[in-house]
Structure formats: structure tokens, C-alpha cells
Write a protein that holds these residues in place. Structure first.
Motif, mmCIF file in Angstrom:
data_model
loop_
_atom_site.group_PDB
_atom_site.id
_atom_site.type_symbol
_atom_site.label_atom_id
_atom_site.label_comp_id
_atom_site.label_asym_id
_atom_site.label_seq_id
_atom_site.Cartn_x
_atom_site.Cartn_y
_atom_site.Cartn_z
ATOM 1 N N LEU B 149 13.431 5.583 3.553
ATOM 2 C CA LEU B 149 14.494 4.946 4.337
ATOM 3 C C LEU B 149 15.667 5.893 4.520
ATOM 4 C CD1 LEU B 149 14.488 1.325 2.873
ATOM 5 C CD2 LEU B 149 13.736 2.036 5.134
ATOM 6 N N LEU B 152 14.925 8.490 7.032
ATOM 7 C CA LEU B 152 14.918 7.887 8.358
ATOM 8 C C LEU B 152 16.344 7.743 8.883
ATOM 9 C CD1 LEU B 152 12.543 7.096 9.995
ATOM 10 C CD2 LEU B 152 12.723 4.780 9.160
ATOM 11 N N ALA B 163 12.111 10.172 15.150
ATOM 12 C CA ALA B 163 11.877 9.185 14.108
ATOM 13 C C ALA B 163 10.866 8.163 14.573
ATOM 14 C CB ALA B 163 13.183 8.494 13.741
ATOM 15 N N GLY B 164 9.829 7.968 13.792
ATOM 16 C CA GLY B 164 8.887 6.909 14.073
ATOM 17 C C GLY B 164 7.742 7.344 14.961
ATOM 18 N N GLY B 165 6.556 6.864 14.634
ATOM 19 C CA GLY B 165 5.372 7.161 15.432
ATOM 20 C C GLY B 165 4.894 8.583 15.236
ATOM 21 N N LEU B 261 0.610 5.553 1.967
ATOM 22 C CA LEU B 261 0.607 4.206 2.532
ATOM 23 C C LEU B 261 1.978 3.715 2.977
ATOM 24 C CD1 LEU B 261 -1.586 1.717 0.494
ATOM 25 C CD2 LEU B 261 -1.720 2.408 2.867
ATOM 26 N N LEU B 262 2.900 3.720 2.014
ATOM 27 C CA LEU B 262 4.201 3.125 2.254
ATOM 28 C C LEU B 262 5.006 3.938 3.263
ATOM 29 C CD1 LEU B 262 5.939 0.829 1.356
ATOM 30 C CD2 LEU B 262 6.897 2.315 -0.384
ATOM 31 N N VAL B 265 3.938 3.240 6.718
ATOM 32 C CA VAL B 265 4.405 1.967 7.260
ATOM 33 C C VAL B 265 5.875 2.077 7.652
ATOM 34 C CG1 VAL B 265 4.821 -0.451 6.754
ATOM 35 C CG2 VAL B 265 2.733 0.622 5.968
ATOM 36 N N VAL B 266 6.681 2.646 6.754
ATOM 37 C CA VAL B 266 8.117 2.731 7.025
ATOM 38 C C VAL B 266 8.389 3.588 8.254
ATOM 39 C CG1 VAL B 266 10.320 3.533 6.129
ATOM 40 C CG2 VAL B 266 8.746 2.350 4.635
ATOM 41 N N MET B 267 7.668 4.698 8.380
ATOM 42 C CA MET B 267 7.950 5.615 9.490
ATOM 43 C C MET B 267 7.015 5.373 10.664
ATOM 44 S SD MET B 267 9.267 8.927 7.720
ATOM 45 C CE MET B 267 10.489 8.819 6.442
ATOM 46 N N SER B 268 6.313 4.293 10.663
ATOM 47 C CA SER B 268 5.300 3.948 11.649
ATOM 48 C C SER B 268 4.433 5.127 12.074
ATOM 49 C CB SER B 268 5.880 3.239 12.872
ATOM 50 O OG SER B 268 7.223 3.512 13.056
ATOM 51 N N LEU B 272 -3.673 5.121 8.046
ATOM 52 C CA LEU B 272 -4.364 3.974 7.475
ATOM 53 C C LEU B 272 -3.412 2.867 7.048
ATOM 54 C CD1 LEU B 272 -7.202 5.230 5.137
ATOM 55 C CD2 LEU B 272 -7.385 3.831 7.167
ATOM 56 N N LEU B 276 -4.020 -1.023 7.654
ATOM 57 C CA LEU B 276 -4.400 -1.876 6.534
ATOM 58 C C LEU B 276 -3.510 -3.117 6.495
ATOM 59 C CD1 LEU B 276 -6.138 -2.202 4.005
ATOM 60 C CD2 LEU B 276 -4.375 -1.028 2.741
ATOM 61 N N LEU B 277 -2.223 -2.891 6.694
ATOM 62 C CA LEU B 277 -1.279 -4.012 6.661
ATOM 63 C C LEU B 277 -1.619 -5.030 7.749
ATOM 64 C CD1 LEU B 277 1.243 -4.826 5.101
ATOM 65 C CD2 LEU B 277 2.588 -3.854 6.942
#
Lengths: 341, 322
Positions: B149, B152, B163-165, B261-262, B265-268, B272, B276-277
């Protein structure tokens, strides 16, 4: 800084944190679910000592906030009226040790508001939610760790003490659990539980899931200790005198596992707190309106909130002292109890 | 050879065990992918029954397991309810992105932590060591979530990194060089989060291994013989610390799929993690099981590689009662 001093600081810090969440009702000025729709994303309220005329006050006071007419979640201070911070004010009801109370540590006269850590999108006080949310997150860590450790203790001692076929079977099971990536495992187990449940049920499910996923490592370590303790001379002597299995385990063998037990506790608790935070952050844990550090962070998945309202990050920042405290404690216990003899 | 075979067999058994366990968890689960459809008045019960039969959900658990196992043998790993695609295809398209991220981060973490670990061990308790140890301890107390975070926020505030993707919206129109540049720009942030997250763990491990090696009597005597410091360090101590380095290598293979994993998700990051989520929220069973199996496979493989390398490099392990 000497080692001893650091451990002492860590213990004091952790006790303060746990004390704060236990006394959340008293320390928090507002109810965690109370919404103030006029103040979404209000920034942390500034405490003032110098008033508009420039004279100094001995006691902090604050100004009210006027929402900007043009922009959402922008505020200006209303300097026309000052609200002194009052101690031991009467406010929302909460229950402390079963008693219903309404006395709060500090507060502000109506119609003022004090938001020490700002508010979230619904205008809920972040400071109050941080304290109440800590209950969920920190207690989840404690209970889940207790569960893991007691499971690990039971399996480890049976496995190590009785050996043979029982030991082989149980250790294969341990290997199986150790072979699964734990975050995936947590996700997977959570995947197969109902998604829409009440926060209380969610909390207990979460604790049970986290606790049962992690029993394997403590079980293996405790088995190792039991295995070596079983062969000690005095244990053999006690057995020669006709001591029963149960007596031997309780009196001579399990006390030996104390070091491993405590060290594992200091390692597991922060890990499980993080597990709760992670799952709730992703929307798989405890849900609204009950606050937990994880679901408070959940809104940060939207980039504009993350970029504009830094105070929403507070629950993640509190994790740092928690982690630090447990890390110091774990290092200390590891050295003192496992190798210190 | 016999040792290798036994280890392989053991790994395979663990995988089978994990798959059985996952299926058992499925059985415990209330609700399934088609549960929500029941509430939809436009979908007739006939259709749902038909769909369930098509995916074999109306069969008993052992039969479903056997069917799934057959599908694994065919290389499909079951079918995703949501996408109507074989799970293997779906997972592979995402796992590529995850591996791109995690392999790079593991390499970087290695490149930084090994020299740093050796340096700190060699100057044990002097200020160089103290500073690096304090730094790694500080990093260790920052949870991954906060790290991701915070990075980011930094990116959004400074506008220096995308940022992101994984790609910009206009990615398809870019030239090859610009495409690589674009991915790299999106890549930096999750990479930094991962490297900073694994670095303290790697560093502590390398340092501990080297300290142990440097305390060996053979090294002490080499020192007493006046052999130059660098020669002691790289010719004698480093090979002596090989075992701990090898197990670290195994560990980094083992966590290739689960470490990020995490952060993903946070940074899209389209790896996987987000898939998964999504699959969990949609109860897309076989996708969840497939992802769990794949990451378990990496874990088992990582341990296996470490064991085999240890076996090859350390005669003590070879002769001992393995």
C-alpha cells in the motif's frame, strides 16, 4: 540499546496495545458504527493551543469543520467557535466487563466532532474504529494461535510419546499440511465456507480456519522435544517406579516443551493477526459494519481513496509496533528458552 | 538413485493427498457455482439440473474425484464454470505473469542478499553488520500489505511509476520497444514490494549460514595459518555454508507461486492472485483446486530440488541413514 531493555519495551508496548483494545469502549470517543454523513473522509482533527487572537491556551481545543460547497470531502476550519477537549465526558453506551457505561475518556461538546484519525467514507471516526477493530484482529490472532498450539501440542505429544504406527501416520499428515502453501490453503478453506454470514459467525469461522490450518509446524517441533524428553534418565526412572503414561506426560515431559510452545506462540500470533487482516482486507473475513483492521483497510483497494486520504492507512501502521513487539519477544524466547540451558 | 526415486514418490503421494483433502473441503462447503442461479426466475430448474449434470456436480464425491483425476491426466485439470475453459489453460495464462514477477524478484533478492549476508557475517557485530541487521529487522516488522500500500501511495503521489495492472490502456497500439517499456513501468512497483518483502528473510538466512561456517574449526585454523581473508571467505567458508544456501534456493522455488498473492491483488497485477480471489467469490471450484494444486506442486518441487542438491553436494547426507 541493551537486549533486556528492548524486551522490556516490547512487553510494555504490547501490554499497552492490548490494554487499549480491551478498554476500547472507554478510550474511544464514539461508537464504531456511528455514522456522521456530513463528514465523509474528514481529515484528522487538529488540536489547537493558540486561538485566533494569538493567545496561548494551556489545554487543547479544536474548531468545527465546514464542508466545502464545491468539492466532496474537502473541509475548512470554522474559526468562529472553539470546542475545548473535555475529559471523562458522557457519550454513547458501551459495555465494559458486563456493565453498561457511557463515560468516555475524552470528547467534545455538541455540535462539535473530534476525529483524531479522521473519518472514513461514511463519516465514522477512524480512531474509535481502530480501537474496536483491534479487538477483532488482535483477539483473532490470540484465539487462533491458542487453537493451533493446543492442536499441535496434542498431536505432537501423542506422536512423540507413543511412537510407532501412530507417530508414522500423524507425521505423514503433518507433512501433508506443511506441503500446502498456507495462504492458498487459507483461501481454499475459506472458499468452501459460506460467504454471506453474520460478523460474529464470520469471526469464529475465521479463527477456526486460521487456527486449524497452522497446527502442523508446532506439532512437529513439540514431537521432537517429547521424543528426546522421553529418553531422559529421570523419565525412565519415574517409569521404573510405575508412573502412568498420563502422569509422565503431564509431570515430566510436557513442561519440557514450554520453550518451544512459547516461542511458537510469539511467532504464530502476529502471523495470524496478519492472516485475519489479509482475509478481511480481501473481503473474505469479518464483514461490515463490525470494524476489523482488515476490513478497515479494504476500502484502500480503490486507488483514489488510497491516494487522497492517507489516514485510512492507520490500521496497517498499527501492525508495525505489534509485529516489532512480537519479533523481539520471539527472538528473546528462542534464545533464552530453547538454547539457554 | 534409489534415494531420488523415493523422494519423487513421496512428493507424488503428497500431491495426491493434497488433492484428496481439497476435494473433502469441497464436500464440506455449502453452496456452489449454480446456487445463485436458483434465485433467478429466468433460469428454469431444468436448465440448472442440466448444467449440474453437464459438469458432473450431481454425482457422488468419489466419482467426481475420479473424473477430475482423468481430466488431470488429459491435461485439462477440470473445467471452469465461469469461463467454460479447461482450468489448465486459464491458470497457465495467469501463472505466466505471476512467474515473471516472482522469478525476477527472487533473482534480485538473491543478488542483493548474498553479498550483503556475507559482508554482514564477515564483519559480525561491527557497525556494518549492525546497520544491515537493524535495517533487515525493520523491514521484517513491516507487513507485506503495508509495504504494498505504501509503495502504491508513493507511485500515485509521484506519478513516476505506472500503478496498477500490467499494461496501459493503449497497449495494443504500441510498438515492440514501447510495449516492453510499458510492461517494465508497471512491473517496477510489484517487483519492489516483493523484493523488499523477501530481502530481510533471505539476508538473515545467508548471514546466519555464513556465521556458522566462519565459526568452524577448519576456518579458524585457516585463519591461524595466515591464509588471506578473501580466500578464506570465498574458497573455504562459502562452500561450507552451501547447505544453508541450497535450502534457501529450495525455499525460493517453493514460494514462487504463493509469495506474490497479496501483492498481486493490491496492485492488480494479472497473476494467479486476483484470479484465485475471483474464483473463490464465484465458487469456481476446479479453478480453486487447480491453483492450490499448482502452488503445492511448486512447494513440493522446491523441497525436492533442495533435498536432491543437498544429497549431491553433501557426502554426510549421502552416507547417513537417509
Amino acid at each position: 540499546m541493551s537486549r533486556k531493555r528492548m524486551v522490556r519495551i516490547a512487553v510494555v508496548l504490547l501490554s499497552l496495545l492490548y490494554g487499549a483494545i480491551l478498554g476500547a469502549g472507554f478510550l474511544a470517543p464514539y461508537d464504531p458504527a456511528e455514522q456522521d454523513r456530513a463528514h465523509p473522509f474528514a481529515p484528522p482533527t487538529r488540536l489547537h493551543f493558540v486561538d485566533a487572537e494569538g493567545s496561548l491556551h494551556g489545554w487543547p481545543f479544536i474548531y468545527g469543520l465546514i464542508p466545502s460547497p464545491d468539492n466532496f470531502a474537502e473541509y475548512q476550519e470554522d474559526r468562529s467557535r472553539a470546542f475545548p477537549v473535555r475529559l471523562f465526558v458522557s457519550g454513547d453506551h458501551y459495555s465494559l466487563l458486563g456493565f453498561s457505561c457511557r463515560r468516555h475518556w475524552f470528547g467534545i461538546d455538541e455540535p462539535g466532532h473530534i476525529f483524531l484519525l479522521g473519518t472514513d467514507g461514511y463519516g465514522r471516526d477512524q480512531f474509535s474504529r481502530l480501537l474496536w477493530g483491534g479487538r477483532i484482529s488482535l483477539l483473532a490472532g490470540l484465539i487462533a494461535a491458542a487453537l493451533s498450539l493446543s492442536l499441535g501440542m496434542a498431536v505432537g505429544s501423542v506422536s512423540g510419546y507413543f511412537g510407532g504406527f501412530v507417530d508414522d501416520t500423524l507425521m505423514r499428515l503433518v507433512e501433508l499440511f506443511l506441503a500446502m502453501p498456507w495462504l492458498y490453503l487459507l483461501f481454499a478453506v475459506r472458499a468452501f465456507l459460506p460467504l454471506h454470514i453474520s460478523p460474529t459467525v464470520a469471526f469464529f469461522l475465521l479463527v477456526v480456519v486460521i487456527g486449524t490450518v497452522g497446527w502442523a509446524r508446532p506439532a512437529r517441533l513439540i514431537r521432537g522435544v517429547v521424543l528426546s524428553a522421553r529418553e531422559r534418565k529421570y523419565v525412565l526412572a519415574a517409569r521404573g517406579f510405575g508412573a502412568s503414561d498420563f502422569y509422565l506426560l503431564r509431570r515430566h515431559i510436557l513442561p519440557q516443551t514450554m520453550g518451544v510452545f512459547l516461542t511458537q506462540a510469539a511467532l504464530l500470533i502476529p502471523q495470524y493477526i496478519l492472516a485475519e487482516v489479509t482475509l478481511s482486507f480481501l473481503g473474505l473475513g469479518v464483514g461490515e459494519p463490525v470494524p476489523s483492521w482488515g476490513n478497515m483497510l479494504g476500502s484502500l483497494q480503490q486507488y483514489h481513496i488510497l491516494a487522497s486520504y492517507w489516514w485510512m492507512l492507520a490500521p496497517a501502521l498499527v501492525l508495525v509496533p505489534v509485529f516489532w513487539g512480537y519479533q523481539v519477544l520471539a527472538d528473546f524466547l528462542h534464545e533464552r528458552l530453547e538454547f539457554g540451558h | 538413485m534409489a534415494y531420488l526415486l523415493r523422494r519423487l514418490l513421496h512428493g507424488a503421494l503428497v500431491l495426491v493427498g493434497v488433492s484428496v483433502l481439497s476435494f473433502l473441503f469441497v464436500q464440506l462447503a455449502p453452496g456452489e457455482f449454480f446456487s445463485d442461479m436458483r434465485l433467478n426466475p429466468q433460469v428454469s430448474p431444468e436448465t440448472i439440473r442440466h448444467l449440474r449434470a453437464q459438469y458432473g456436480l450431481d454425482r457422488a464425491l468419489p466419482i467426481r474425484y475420479v473424473r477430475w483425476a482423468r481430466s488431470v491426466a488429459k491435461g485439462d485439470w477440470g473445467y471452469s464454470f465461469a469461463y467454460g475453459l479447461p482450468v489448465s489453460k486459464l491458470i497457465w495464462s495467469r501463472a505466466r505473469n505471476t512467474l515473471l514477477l516472482t522469478i525476477t524478484s527472487a533473482l534480485l533478492a538473491w543478488l542483493i542478499s548474498i553479498p550483503l549476508g556475507i559482508y554482514a557475517a564477515e564483519r559480525r557485530d561491527r557497525w556494518g553488520d549492525r546497520v544491515t541487521v537493524a535495517g533487515s529487522s525493520a523491514l521484517l516488522t513491516v507487513p507485506d500489505l503495508l509495504l504494498a500500500l505504501a509503495l502504491l501511495i508513493l507511485a500515485i503521489r509521484t506519478n513516476a511509476f505506472a500503478a496498477g495492472g500490467m499494461t496501459s490502456p493503449d497497449f495494443a497500439e504500441l510498438g515492440t520497444v514501447a510495449k516492453i517499456k510499458d510492461v517494465a513501468a508497471h512491473f517496477t512497483l510489484p517487483l519492489a514490494a516483493l523484493v523488499l518483502g523477501t530481502l530481510p528473510i533471505f539476508f538473515r538466512h545467508v548471514r546466519a549460514g555464513m556465521i556458522e561456517a566462519l565459526a568452524l574449526p577448519s576456518i579458524q585454523s585457516a585463519r591461524a595459518h595466515g591464509i588471506p581473508r578473501s580466500r578464506i571467505l570465498f574458497r573455504y567458508a562459502l562452500p561450507a555454508a552451501a547447505n544453508s544456501l541450497i535450502s534457501l534456493f529450495g525455499f525460493s522455488i517453493a514460494t514462487l507461486l504463493s509469495a506474490s498473492l497479496l501483492v498481486e491483488v493490491v496492485m492488480s497485477w494479472p497473476g494467479l492472485g486476483p484470479m484465485l480471489l475471483e474464483a473463490i467469490l464465484a465458487r469456481d471450484l476446479y479453478v480453486v483446486i487447480g491453483a492450490v494444486m499448482l502452488s503445492t506442486f511448486f512447494l513440493v518441487a522446491g523441497n525436492l530440488v533442495a533435498d536432491v542438491l543437498l544429497y549431491l553436494s553433501d557426502p554426510r547426507i549421502r552416507r547417513g541413514p537417509a
